[in-house]
Motif scaffolding. Structure first.
Motif, PDB file in Angstrom:
ATOM      1  N   UNK A 265      33.730  36.778  43.475  1.00  0.00           N
ATOM      2  CA  UNK A 265      34.807  35.790  43.323  1.00  0.00           C
ATOM      3  C   UNK A 265      36.047  36.384  42.661  1.00  0.00           C
ATOM      4  N   UNK A 266      36.015  37.646  42.313  1.00  0.00           N
ATOM      5  CA  UNK A 266      37.173  38.275  41.687  1.00  0.00           C
ATOM      6  C   UNK A 266      38.207  38.611  42.752  1.00  0.00           C
ATOM      7  N   UNK A 267      38.766  37.565  43.294  1.00  0.00           N
ATOM      8  CA  UNK A 267      39.777  37.676  44.337  1.00  0.00           C
ATOM      9  C   UNK A 267      40.787  36.551  44.130  1.00  0.00           C
ATOM     10  N   UNK A 268      42.027  36.843  44.423  1.00  0.00           N
ATOM     11  CA  UNK A 268      43.097  35.865  44.274  1.00  0.00           C
ATOM     12  C   UNK A 268      43.584  35.452  45.652  1.00  0.00           C
TER      13      UNK A 268
ATOM     14  N   UNK B 226      45.275  31.385  43.246  1.00  0.00           N
ATOM     15  CA  UNK B 226      44.154  31.089  42.371  1.00  0.00           C
ATOM     16  C   UNK B 226      43.188  32.264  42.414  1.00  0.00           C
ATOM     17  N   UNK B 227      42.838  32.778  41.237  1.00  0.00           N
ATOM     18  CA  UNK B 227      41.763  33.754  41.180  1.00  0.00           C
ATOM     19  C   UNK B 227      40.485  32.960  40.987  1.00  0.00           C
ATOM     20  N   UNK B 228      39.535  33.153  41.873  1.00  0.00           N
ATOM     21  CA  UNK B 228      38.317  32.352  41.855  1.00  0.00           C
ATOM     22  C   UNK B 228      37.445  32.625  40.634  1.00  0.00           C
ATOM     23  N   UNK B 229      37.762  33.671  39.876  1.00  0.00           N
ATOM     24  CA  UNK B 229      37.041  33.919  38.628  1.00  0.00           C
ATOM     25  C   UNK B 229      37.259  32.792  37.623  1.00  0.00           C
ATOM     26  N   UNK B 230      38.279  31.995  37.825  1.00  0.00           N
ATOM     27  CA  UNK B 230      38.483  30.876  36.907  1.00  0.00           C
ATOM     28  C   UNK B 230      37.318  29.882  36.990  1.00  0.00           C
ATOM     29  N   UNK B 231      36.515  29.995  38.026  1.00  0.00           N
ATOM     30  CA  UNK B 231      35.349  29.121  38.185  1.00  0.00           C
ATOM     31  C   UNK B 231      34.060  29.834  37.751  1.00  0.00           C
TER      32      UNK B 231
ATOM     33  N   UNK C 226      30.012  17.667  36.110  1.00  0.00           N
ATOM     34  CA  UNK C 226      28.824  18.454  35.780  1.00  0.00           C
ATOM     35  C   UNK C 226      29.039  19.935  36.087  1.00  0.00           C
ATOM     36  N   UNK C 227      30.223  20.284  36.593  1.00  0.00           N
ATOM     37  CA  UNK C 227      30.571  21.682  36.796  1.00  0.00           C
ATOM     38  C   UNK C 227      30.687  22.153  38.227  1.00  0.00           C
ATOM     39  N   UNK C 228      30.316  21.322  39.210  1.00  0.00           N
ATOM     40  CA  UNK C 228      30.401  21.770  40.603  1.00  0.00           C
ATOM     41  C   UNK C 228      31.860  21.924  41.035  1.00  0.00           C
ATOM     42  N   UNK C 229      32.144  23.034  41.685  1.00  0.00           N
ATOM     43  CA  UNK C 229      33.468  23.301  42.237  1.00  0.00           C
ATOM     44  C   UNK C 229      33.343  23.317  43.760  1.00  0.00           C
ATOM     45  N   UNK C 230      34.175  22.544  44.439  1.00  0.00           N
ATOM     46  CA  UNK C 230      34.212  22.542  45.907  1.00  0.00           C
ATOM     47  C   UNK C 230      35.469  23.297  46.325  1.00  0.00           C
TER      48      UNK C 230
END
Length: 191
Positions: free
Chosen positions: A38-41, A51-56, A89-93
C-alpha cells in the motif's frame, strides 16, 4: 470588517493550499514507515489530491474495481452501506474505476457523477486506471499476483489489517451478502 475576515480566511487556507500543492508536485512520494504494497500514492477521482494508501495502515481494506455502465454498477449502493456500517470499526473501502471491460465513462467528470451524485459514494474513489495486465495500477498488480486478476467489474478484495491475508470475491457476491459480511466481521475481529 470584510477585509479582516478575508485576511483571516486566507491565513487559514494558505497552509492547506501549500500542502495540497506540495502533494500534487510529489505524487509518487513513498512513506518510510510503511513497508507493504500500500506504499503507493494515487490520485483521487476528479481531483488534484493524491492519497498515499499507507494512511490506512493497520486497517482492513475492501478494494473494488468499479465501472459506471455495468450490470453490477448498483453495487455502489451496497458498498456505501458497508462502508457506513463498518467505517467506525476501521474498515476502509477503496474504489478503483477501470475501463478494462469497456464499461467505464470516457471522462472522469462522468465517472464522478455516477459515483458521487447517482450513488452518493463517500468512500475513497481513485482516478480511472487499469486493474489487469501489465498496465494494472500498483495495488492491483499486487492483488493479482497474490490471488488473480478480476474477471469482470466489481470484484472485491478484502485485505487484512496486517496485509497478510487477501480474500477475493467475484462480482456476483453482493457487498451486503452474508458471505462478504461474515468475512468483513471476521477480519475486523482480528484487528
Amino acid at each position: 470588517m470584510i477585509k479582516i475576515i478575508l485576511l483571516a480566511l486566507m491565513a487559514l487556507l494558505l497552509p492547506t493550499l501549500a500542502q495540497a500543492q506540495s502533494t500534487a508536485e510529489h505524487p509518487i512520494k513513498k512513506q518510510n514507515n510503511c513497508q507493504d504494497f500500500t506504499n503507493v500514492t494515487l490520485r483521487k477521482l476528479r481531483s488534484k489530491e493524491f492519497v498515499n494508501l499507507c494512511q490506512f495502515e493497520n486497517q482492513p481494506l475492501l478494494i473494488v474495481n468499479t465501472a459506471s455502465n455495468c450490470g453490477f454498477t448498483p453495487q455502489f449502493a451496497g458498498l456505501e452501506a458497508v462502508y457506513n456500517k463498518y467505517k467506525d470499526q476501521g474498515l476502509v473501502v477503496l474504489g478503483f474505476p477501470s475501463d478494462d471491460f469497456f464499461q467505464e465513462e470516457n471522462n472522469e467528470q462522468d465517472t464522478a457523477k455516477v459515483c458521487f451524485v447517482n450513488y452518493g459514494v463517500t468512500f475513497t474513489m481513485f482516478a480511472t486506471s487499469a486493474v489487469r495486465g501489465s498496465d494494472a495500477n500498483p495495488i492491483f498488480k499486487h492483488l493479482n499476483s497474490q490471488t488473480s486478476s478480476p474477471n469482470w467489474n466489481f470484484y472485491k478484495y478484502l485485505v487484512s489489517a496486517d496485509r497478510k491475508t487477501i480474500t477475493r470475491f467475484n462480482s456476483k457476491v453482493a457487498p451486503e451478502s452474508e458471505k462478504l459480511t461474515a468475512a468483513i466481521e471476521a477480519t475486523l475481529a482480528i484487528n
